[in-house]
Write a protein that holds these residues in place. Structure first.
Motif, PDB file in Angstrom:
ATOM      1  N   GLY A 110       0.815  -1.196   0.000  1.00 50.74           N
ATOM      2  CA  GLY A 110       0.000   0.000   0.000  1.00 50.74           C
ATOM      3  C   GLY A 110       0.852   1.250   0.000  1.00 50.74           C
ATOM      4  O   GLY A 110       2.070   1.192  -0.025  1.00 50.74           O
ATOM      5  N   GLU A 127      -4.366  -0.151   2.258  1.00 54.88           N
ATOM      6  CA  GLU A 127      -3.933  -1.519   2.020  1.00 54.88           C
ATOM      7  C   GLU A 127      -5.185  -2.374   1.869  1.00 54.88           C
ATOM      8  O   GLU A 127      -6.054  -2.373   2.745  1.00 54.88           O
ATOM      9  N   ASP A 174      -4.912   2.249  -4.459  1.00 50.73           N
ATOM     10  CA  ASP A 174      -4.008   1.924  -3.357  1.00 50.73           C
ATOM     11  C   ASP A 174      -3.439   3.164  -2.677  1.00 50.73           C
ATOM     12  O   ASP A 174      -2.487   3.085  -1.933  1.00 50.73           O
TER      13      ASP A 174
END
Length: 183
Positions: A110, A127, A174
């Motif tokens: 992430g 994440e 992300d």
């Protein structure tokens, strides 16, 4: 000639009081100077305080040593950055609240983003489509009123001080996306 003797002796100035006052002044100056010299040489032992200036590296080391780790209770400190926080400038009362998705850092799982608001600095990480607040640090004069750490779909931190400042964060892909409201 008695008159001549009186006029010669009577016209003189009595210097004794001037010598006494001058002597006291010299004694006071010597005592003060000795006190300053002794204090300068003994410094910490006499005054009990440290009077040396800290270098920027000393300040950084001290802040890093005193910052709580992310796993401890309370509000963890944001990581120190020599150039300041990354992201958009804080919103001000004369400017509307900002939002965005600034670039971040992080590993394969992430991205982390540092978000600056008038009430403080927030670090968030996305994440698996969920956002987590990694740290939050109130600005001087502010305190944290409410913080939702996550992981969740959306998290927020409220800072209270001279004004109210709220940072709301969610994931866009992300990367953390955010909105800052000041008021």
């Amino acid at each position: 000639m008695p008159g001549d003797a009186a006029s010669c002796g009577g016209g003189g100035v009595n210097r004794r009081p001037l010598l006494v006052v001058g002597g006291w002044l010299v004694a006071v100056l010597v005592a003060t100077g000795a006190g300053v010299v002794v204090t300068a040489f003994l410094g910490d032992a006499v005054t009990g305080s440290v009077s040396r200036a800290l270098s920027p590296a000393d300040v950084r080391r001290s802040l890093e040593a005193s910052a709580p780790s992310p796993g401890t209770a309370g509000s963890p400190a944001a990581p120190a950055s020599p150039t300041g926080p990354v992201g958009p400038p804080p919103a001000s009362p004369s400017r509307p609240a900002s939002s965005g998705t600034p670039g971040g850092t992080g590993g394969a799982g992430g991205k982390e983003t540092v978000i600056a608001a008038s009430g403080g600095v927030v670090v968030a990480r996305c994440e698996g489509g969920m956002v987590t607040l990694r740290s939050w640090t109130p600005a001087q004069g502010y305190e944290v009123k409410d913080a939702e750490r996550g992981p969740r779909d959306k998290v927020r931190v409220r800072f209270q001080g001279p004004s109210r400042s709220e940072v709301e964060v969610w994931c866009r892909g992300d990367r953390p996306a955010f909105a800052v409201r000041n008021g």
